[in-house]
Enzyme design. Structure first.
Site, PDB file in Angstrom:
ATOM      1  N   CYS A 168       0.797  -1.236   0.000  1.00  0.00           N
ATOM      2  CA  CYS A 168       0.000   0.000   0.000  1.00  0.00           C
ATOM      3  C   CYS A 168       0.825   1.280   0.000  1.00  0.00           C
ATOM      4  O   CYS A 168       0.255   2.374  -0.028  1.00  0.00           O
ATOM      5  CB  CYS A 168      -0.970  -0.015   1.176  1.00  0.00           C
ATOM      6  N   HIS A 201      -3.008   7.867   6.383  1.00  0.00           N
ATOM      7  CA  HIS A 201      -3.229   6.567   5.744  1.00  0.00           C
ATOM      8  C   HIS A 201      -4.588   6.020   6.174  1.00  0.00           C
ATOM      9  O   HIS A 201      -5.361   5.562   5.339  1.00  0.00           O
ATOM     10  CB  HIS A 201      -2.099   5.613   6.120  1.00  0.00           C
ATOM     11  N   HIS A 239      -9.980   1.784   0.154  1.00  0.00           N
ATOM     12  CA  HIS A 239      -8.529   1.602   0.219  1.00  0.00           C
ATOM     13  C   HIS A 239      -8.073   1.052  -1.125  1.00  0.00           C
ATOM     14  O   HIS A 239      -8.276  -0.124  -1.426  1.00  0.00           O
ATOM     15  CB  HIS A 239      -8.174   0.639   1.347  1.00  0.00           C
TER      16      HIS A 239
END
Length: 396
Positions: free
Chosen positions: A157, A290, A325
Site C-alpha cells: 500500500c 493513511h 482503500h
C-alpha cells in the site's frame, strides 16, 4: 534540484478525472457501495469500484475490444492520459522522460477469471503474459510510446508513494528530466478473499480513527503525477501546481501485516520528510492520513502523529471513506487529493467519524472545511511489512 508537479491524473470510485474528484470531495459524496464489475460471490461486501467497465474504458481510450489488456492497465492509461494532458507534455527527444508505476496485483483479475481455462484447455493463455506487475506498467507505457525509462514499484500500500519518491530522486540526481509517477490497482477476488480471510473488511462504510472502526472498504483506481525539474518546467513554459518539498521512507519490519504499536516506521518517515522539506511541525497545514479503518493501523498512525506533532498536530483526515482503500494506488490517489485540497483551499472530511478512540482520543477533521490557505500538505502511505512512506507537497 527543485522538483515540481505540473500535471495530475486520477480515476477512482468518486470520479473519472480530477474535476469529478474535487466535486465529490466538496459534496462529501462517497464512492463506496455494492460491486457491479468484479465477478465474485461476495457482492454483499461494500467496496469502492470505478464505475466504468473494461469495455467502456477501452472505447474511451480508442483501444480495440479484442486487445489483450488488464483492468489495472486500463485504469492506469486513463489516469496517465489526463496527467499528460494537464501538464501539456508532448514527446520531445531532448528530454529524458520516465514512467514509474506502483501496483501489487497487476493483471491478477484476468488470471482469476481464466485460470481454469489455463489449466484445463489452454485457452485465454495470452493473459498469462499480462499477469505480472511489470507487464501492466509496460502496457501503460506502450500506449504512449515515448518513455526512456520504465520501472515498477511493488511495496503493497505504499507502492505509489514510493514511485513518487523514486521519480523525484531520479530528477534531483539529474538522471531524468520528467517522470510520470503513481500507481494503478484494480479490485480482484484475491484482494477481496484475502482481506476477508484476514477478517479486516468492514461490512459497513469504513470509519477511520473511530473507536467503532471495524476494518477496510477496498477500492480501486489510479493516480499519476507529472514530476519535473523546475528548470524543465520553466523551459516548457508550464506553471507548476506545487513542489515536492520532502519525503521519507522507513521500514519497521515489526510484522508481516501489522504496524508497530508505537508507530516507529511512521515516525521515522514523517520526520525524514519534515527534515528534507526544512519545515517545522507547525508549518504543516493538513495531513492526509493513511487511516485504513483497522484497529491496528489507525491507533499506530495516531500514536505516530502525536509523537511527531504533539501540541501542533494539524487538521488531519483519511479520505479512504471516499475512495476505499485503493491499496497500491493509494499513495498517488491520496497525494493528488492532497494537492487538489491545497490548490482549492479545503480540507476533505474524515467521513463516518463519531466516537474518539479510547486509547488515544485524537480527533480527525470530520466536517468539510473550505476557504482555507494551505501551503504545506503531508500525505502518509503505509504498506504491509511496515514499509512506511511520507511525502510533503508545498506551494512555496
Amino acid at each position: 534540484m527543485e522538483v515540481v508537479v505540473t500535471g495530475l491524473g486520477i480515476v477512482s470510485a468518486i470520479g473519472s478525472n480530477k474535476e469529478e474528484t474535487s466535486e465529490s470531495l466538496l459534496a462529501c459524496r462517497s464512492g463506496i457501495g455494492m460491486l457491479h464489475h468484479l465477478q465474485t460471490t461476495h457482492t454483499h461486501i461494500p467496496c469502492a469500484e470505478v464505475k466504468m467497465s473494461d469495455e467502456e474504458m477501452k472505447r474511451g481510450l480508442g483501444i480495440g475490444s479484442e486487445e489483450i489488456i488488464t483492468r489495472t492497465s486500463l485504469l492506469g492509461i486513463t489516469a496517465v492520459d489526463e496527467a499528460i494532458r494537464h501538464a501539456r507534455l508532448v514527446p520531445d527527444r531532448r528530454l529524458r522522460i520516465g514512467f514509474i508505476s506502483g501496483t501489487t496485483v497487476g493483471g491478477m483479475e484476468k488470471s482469476e477469471l481464466y485460470y481454469t481455462d489455463f489449466v484445463s484447455n489452454d485457452s485465454h493463455s495470452e493473459y498469462i503474459d499480462a499477469h505480472d506487475c511489470g507487464a501492466c506498467s509496460e502496457k501503460i507505457a506502450d500506449y504512449f510510446g515515448f518513455f526512456d525509462y520504465i520501472s515498477t514499484i511493488s511495496t503493497a500500500c505504499s507502492s505509489a508513494a514510493n514511485a513518487i519518491i523514486l521519480g523525484t530522486t531520479l530528477i534531483r540526481r539529474g538522471i531524468l528530466d520528467i517522470v510520470i509517477a503513481g500507481g494503478s490497482e484494480c479490485l480482484t477476488k484475491f484482494h477481496l478473499n484475502g482481506f476477508n480471510t484476514l477478517m479486516i473488511l468492514d461490512s459497513e462504510p469504513c470509519k477511520p480513527f473511530d473507536d467503532l472502526r471495524a476494518g477496510i472498504n477496498l477500492g480501486e483506481g489510479a493516480g499519476y503525477l507529472v514530476l519535473e525539474s523546475a528548470t524543465t518546467a520553466e523551459a516548457r513554459k508550464i506553471t507548476p501546481l506545487c513542489r515536492v518539498a520532502g519525503y521519507g521512507n522507513a521500514c519497521d519490519a515489526y510484522h508481516q501485516t501489522a504496524s508497530s504499536p508505537e508507530g516507529r516506521g511512521a515516525i521515522l518517515a514523517i520526520r525524514q520528510a519534515l527534515e528534507m522539506a526544512g519545515l517545522r511541525t507547525d508549518e504543516i497545514d493538513y495531513i492526509n492520513a493513511h487511516g485504513t479503518g483497522t484497529g491496528n493501523n489507525d491507533l499506530s498512525e495516531a500514536q505516530a502523529l502525536v509523537t511527531v506533532f504533539g501540541e501542533s498536530l494539524p487538521p488531519f483526515s483519511s479520505t479512504k471513506p471516499f475512495t476505499g482503500h485503493t491499496t497500491s494506488a493509494a499513495g498517488s490517489i491520496e497525494a493528488i487529493i492532497s494537492i487538489l485540497a491545497m490548490k482549492q483551499g479545503f480540507i476533505p472530511p474524515n467521513l463516518n467519524f463519531s466516537v474518539p478512540m479510547k486509547e488515544l482520543p485524537v480527533i480527525p477533521t470530520s466536517e468539510l472545511i473550505d476557504g482555507l490557505t494551505l501551503n504545506n500538505v503531508l500525505s502518509n502511505s503505509f504498506g504491509f511489512g511496515g514499509n512506511n512512506s511520507t511525502v510533503i507537497f508545498s506551494t512555496k
